[in-house]
Structure formats: structure tokens, C-alpha cells
Design a protein around this motif. Structure first.
Motif, short mmCIF file in Angstrom:
data_model
loop_
_atom_site.label_atom_id
_atom_site.label_comp_id
_atom_site.label_asym_id
_atom_site.label_seq_id
_atom_site.Cartn_x
_atom_site.Cartn_y
_atom_site.Cartn_z
N ALA A 152 3.87 -0.76 9.25
CA ALA A 152 2.70 -1.23 9.12
C ALA A 152 2.67 -2.63 9.41
O ALA A 152 3.79 -3.42 9.22
CB ALA A 152 2.40 -0.74 7.59
N GLY A 153 1.34 -3.21 9.41
CA GLY A 153 1.27 -4.78 9.39
C GLY A 153 1.66 -5.36 7.88
O GLY A 153 1.51 -4.80 7.03
N GLU A 154 2.03 -6.74 8.18
CA GLU A 154 2.52 -7.30 6.94
C GLU A 154 1.44 -7.54 5.58
O GLU A 154 1.90 -7.40 4.53
CB GLU A 154 2.90 -8.72 7.36
N GLU A 155 0.24 -7.55 5.97
CA GLU A 155 -0.75 -7.60 5.01
C GLU A 155 -0.83 -6.21 4.28
O GLU A 155 -0.95 -5.97 3.18
CB GLU A 155 -2.15 -7.69 5.72
N GLU A 156 -0.80 -4.99 5.02
CA GLU A 156 -0.63 -3.82 4.63
C GLU A 156 0.64 -3.51 3.93
O GLU A 156 0.85 -3.00 2.57
CB GLU A 156 -0.63 -2.68 5.48
N VAL A 157 1.76 -4.21 4.33
CA VAL A 157 3.19 -3.94 3.36
C VAL A 157 2.98 -4.64 2.15
O VAL A 157 3.55 -4.30 0.84
CB VAL A 157 4.08 -4.67 4.24
N ASP A 158 2.42 -6.02 2.19
CA ASP A 158 2.27 -6.74 1.07
C ASP A 158 1.40 -5.99 0.05
O ASP A 158 1.65 -5.77 -1.29
CB ASP A 158 1.62 -7.92 1.20
N VAL A 180 -4.28 -0.49 -8.30
CA VAL A 180 -5.20 0.46 -7.53
C VAL A 180 -6.02 -0.38 -6.66
O VAL A 180 -6.50 0.00 -5.43
CB VAL A 180 -6.14 1.24 -8.65
N ARG A 181 -6.69 -1.66 -6.98
CA ARG A 181 -7.34 -2.48 -6.15
C ARG A 181 -6.57 -2.94 -5.14
O ARG A 181 -7.28 -3.11 -3.83
CB ARG A 181 -7.73 -3.82 -7.11
N ALA A 182 -5.22 -3.09 -4.91
CA ALA A 182 -4.55 -3.38 -4.13
C ALA A 182 -4.53 -2.39 -2.89
O ALA A 182 -4.38 -2.63 -1.64
CB ALA A 182 -3.05 -3.51 -4.18
N LEU A 183 -4.68 -0.95 -3.31
CA LEU A 183 -4.88 -0.05 -2.22
C LEU A 183 -6.03 -0.18 -1.29
O LEU A 183 -6.04 0.55 -0.29
CB LEU A 183 -4.75 1.33 -3.00
N GLU A 184 -7.19 -0.96 -1.92
CA GLU A 184 -8.30 -1.18 -0.90
C GLU A 184 -7.95 -1.79 0.25
O GLU A 184 -8.40 -1.74 1.23
CB GLU A 184 -9.31 -1.81 -1.71
N ARG A 185 -6.72 -2.55 0.33
CA ARG A 185 -6.50 -3.40 1.44
C ARG A 185 -5.72 -2.53 2.62
O ARG A 185 -5.14 -3.28 3.51
CB ARG A 185 -5.49 -4.65 0.88
N VAL A 186 -5.34 -1.14 2.34
CA VAL A 186 -4.84 -0.35 2.99
C VAL A 186 -5.59 0.89 3.76
O VAL A 186 -5.25 1.99 3.29
CB VAL A 186 -3.40 0.09 2.54
N PRO A 187 -6.76 0.53 4.27
CA PRO A 187 -7.71 1.68 4.51
C PRO A 187 -7.05 2.70 5.36
O PRO A 187 -7.60 3.96 5.24
CB PRO A 187 -8.82 0.89 5.10
N THR A 188 -6.21 2.50 6.26
CA THR A 188 -5.62 3.54 7.05
C THR A 188 -4.59 4.25 6.43
O THR A 188 -4.00 5.36 7.12
CB THR A 188 -4.98 2.94 8.50
N LEU A 189 -4.10 3.95 5.26
CA LEU A 189 -3.03 4.95 4.43
C LEU A 189 -3.87 6.14 4.09
O LEU A 189 -4.47 6.16 3.28
CB LEU A 189 -2.44 3.97 3.33
N THR A 190 -3.23 7.32 4.81
CA THR A 190 -3.89 8.63 4.26
C THR A 190 -3.48 8.99 2.92
O THR A 190 -4.43 9.79 2.48
CB THR A 190 -3.57 9.73 5.32
N THR A 191 -2.81 8.49 2.11
CA THR A 191 -2.27 8.87 0.87
C THR A 191 -2.90 8.20 -0.34
O THR A 191 -2.50 8.45 -1.23
CB THR A 191 -0.67 9.07 0.75
#
Length: 331
Positions: free
Chosen positions: A197-203, A304-315
Motif C-alpha cells: 500500500a501507499g504511505e498515506e494508506e499505511v499511515d 474509524v475516521r482514519a479508515l476513510e483515507r483507505v477507500p480501496t481497502l476491501t475490509t
């Protein structure tokens, strides 16, 4: 918008139903990692496996790796390594705390002795880092090395703070981040790292994991007051009795009209059943339990708000449901 809980009775297996097959693979891999011809080590390993556990940390590795096109094969060893590190810290913690029960079963040090416990914990650490090194990714080895360092520092900080009525809320949050938050956050980060994953998604998934970890520990500290030994698997109010002051106690020490009495009780360094009941009365009257619950919810909201930054994460939906479990668990 604040995260709204979905249910009051979620269990880990409910949350993890979508990755049940993956977790069975992890369980098989854990058994394989602990397999040995050394008789004593085999006996201790079987004991640890039978003690079970919710496997939240390896589940988080898997859930955080679910980006399109990623194979589970890339993350299995990392998930196993994270769980072995968790097991090692529990074995060592039981020595430090002189604990005799863990998840309702005798601890390793209760059945064998402290020497065996320390060496088994060391073995689990070594085995976990062997697995991490075999991924060929030096970053995951470095990140987990840093986590183990932080966990050790957190344990030492906790020992230094026994019965210390001057400690602050800031001290508490730093300590639980070290003892609990970093490992859960790292489990999430490593899943994303292994997925490429990209660094923004990792963070983002790391931030989610830290929120989950802090909330998990606050909830655990509350359960220490309100659970019972059969469900907790350990003595009720065990932390308070040995001088570990958790968030509700620290809040009351600084804000309760009865903080003077509370300081006197803790200052005796001899807290029995009668003292525990009085402390609980003070904390309830001071709103300290409610304050701790609200802090747990705040960390869940941020997670939960942080998850909004990973839209491609299927889970993402499963991770949101896991947040519900953490903040509402009652066992």
C-alpha cells in the motif's frame, strides 16, 4: 460524526467470520511455528495454544492487507510473528506481575517456574523475528524491533508508577500506548506494508490501529473493575491491588471531591476487598468510570475516521465492526 455502536454483544468470531478460513491458516501456522522435539518446550507450547486467545492482532494484519490483488501468502508469516510476540509479552508479564491465572488457566510460571517462563518468552521472541526476517523485508523487522523496545519501556514505566498518586493522564496514555497500542497499530501497518500500500494508506491503518489499541486497553481497565473472575480469567481488580493505577483512578485522584480519601487508601499500599469497594464507590460518584468510557469512544471515533483515507481497502466494514466490539466488549 461520532461512531455509533452496532451491538452490545459482539464476539471476536462474529467480527472475524469473513476471514475465518484465513485465521484457520494462521492457527495452523502458529502450531507449526511452535512445533519442537524439545519435551519441555513442547509441553509449554501446547499449554499456550490450549489457552487460546482472540487472535485480534493476526486478524488485524490480515484485515489491513486486503487491498486488491494481494495474496494471503505474503502476510501469513507476519500475522504469526505478531501473535508470537504478543504471547511472549504475556508470558513475561505474568512473571513480572506474579500472576497465576491467564484466561482462566494457570500461567506458565504457575505450572513451571519463572526461569522457564522467561526462557520460553525469549524463545517466542526469537521465533517471531526469524519469521519476520524470512519475509525478506527489512522494514518489518525494524518496525517490530521498535515495538518490542517500546513495550519493554512501557512495562518498566508501569513498574515505576506502582501506587504513584501523582501520575497524570498523560503518563497513563503514554504507558498504554507503549504496552498495548503500538503492537496493535503495528499489526495494522505491517498488513498494509506487506500489501504494498501507499504511505498515506499505511499511515491511515496505523492510526486506526492505535485508536483501537488505546480503546482496547481502556476497556480492559474498566473490565478489571466490573468483570468477574470466571469471565476475566484473572482476579477482579487485580491491577488496583498491586498498585497499577488506571484511567478511572487517575481521573478521580485529580478531580474527585474525595481525592484526599482516595490518596490515603492507595498510599497504604495494602488494598483488600473492603478498600476495593470503597475505591469503586469513589470512582462511580466522581464520574470517573463514565469519563474513561468517553475517552475510549473518542479513540474509537478517531480510528474509524482514519479508515476513510483507505477507500480501496476491501475490509473497511469489518474493521469498523471490530471497533464496535472493542468499545463494547463485556468479557
Amino acid at each position: 460524526m461520532s461512531f455509533q455502536p452496532l451491538a452490545d454483544n459482539l464476539k471476536p468470531l462474529d467480527v472475524f467470520a469473513t476471514i475465518a478460513d484465513d485465521l484457520r491458516r494462521v492457527e495452523t501456522a502458529i502450531e507449526a511455528a511452535l512445533s519442537t522435539r524439545e519435551k519441555m518446550l513442547e509441553e509449554v507450547s501446547i499449554h499456550l495454544l490450549r489457552a487460546g486467545g482472540k487472535r485480534i492482532r493476526p486478524a488485524l494484519v490480515i484485515l489491513s492487507s486486503r487491498f486488491p490483488g494481494v495474496s494471503l501468502d505474503k502476510v501469513i508469516d507476519v500475522a504469526v510473528a505478531v501473535e508470537l510476540i504478543h504471547m511472549a509479552t504475556l508470558v513475561h508479564d505474568d512473571v513480572v506481575d506474579n500472576a497465576t491465572l491467564r484466561r482462566g488457566r494457570p500461567t506458565v510460571n504457575a505450572i513451571w517456574d519463572n526461569q522457564v517462563s522467561v526462557l520460553v518468552g525469549d524463545y517466542l521472541f526469537a521465533k517471531s523475528f526469524t519469521l519476520l526476517s524470512e519475509t525478506g523485508n527489512n522494514r518489518v523487522v525494524r518496525l517490530m524491533s521498535e515495538v518490542v523496545r517500546e513495550m519493554s519501556q512501557g512495562e518498566l514505566a508501569q513498574m515505576a508508577s506502582y501506587f504513584d498518586v501523582e501520575q497524570t493522564e498523560e503518563d497513563y496514555f503514554k504507558r498504554i500506548a507503549q504496552k498495548t497500542g503500538y503492537l496493535i497499530a503495528e499489526a495494522c501497518r505491517l498488513g498494509a506494508v506487506m500489501a504494498g500500500a501507499g504511505e498515506e494508506e499505511v499511515d491511515a491503518v496505523y492510526e486506526y490501529g492505535m485508536g483501537i489499541g488505546l480503546s482496547f486497553q481502556i476497556a480492559d481497565d474498566l473490565l478489571d473493575f466490573f468483570g468477574d473472575e470466571s469471565t476475566l480469567g484473572k482476579p477482579v481488580c487485580g491491577d488496583l491491588k498491586i498498585g497499577i493505577l488506571t484511567l478511572p483512578v487517575i481521573h478521580a485522584l485529580h478531580h474527585s471531591p474525595m481525592r484526599g480519601e482516595l490518596r490515603e487508601i492507595i498510599g497504604t499500599r495494602s488494598i483488600g476487598a473492603a478498600e476495593v469497594e470503597r475505591v469503586k464507590e469513589i470512582l462511580a460518584a466522581s464520574g470517573s468510570f463514565d469519563y474513561a468510557r468517553e475517552k475510549a469512544r473518542e479513540h474509537i471515533d478517531r480510528a474509524v475516521r482514519a479508515l476513510e483515507r483507505v477507500p480501496t481497502l476491501t475490509t473497511r466494514p469489518v474493521l469498523k465492526t471490530l471497533a464496535d466490539f472493542v468499545v463494547n466488549r463485556k468479557f
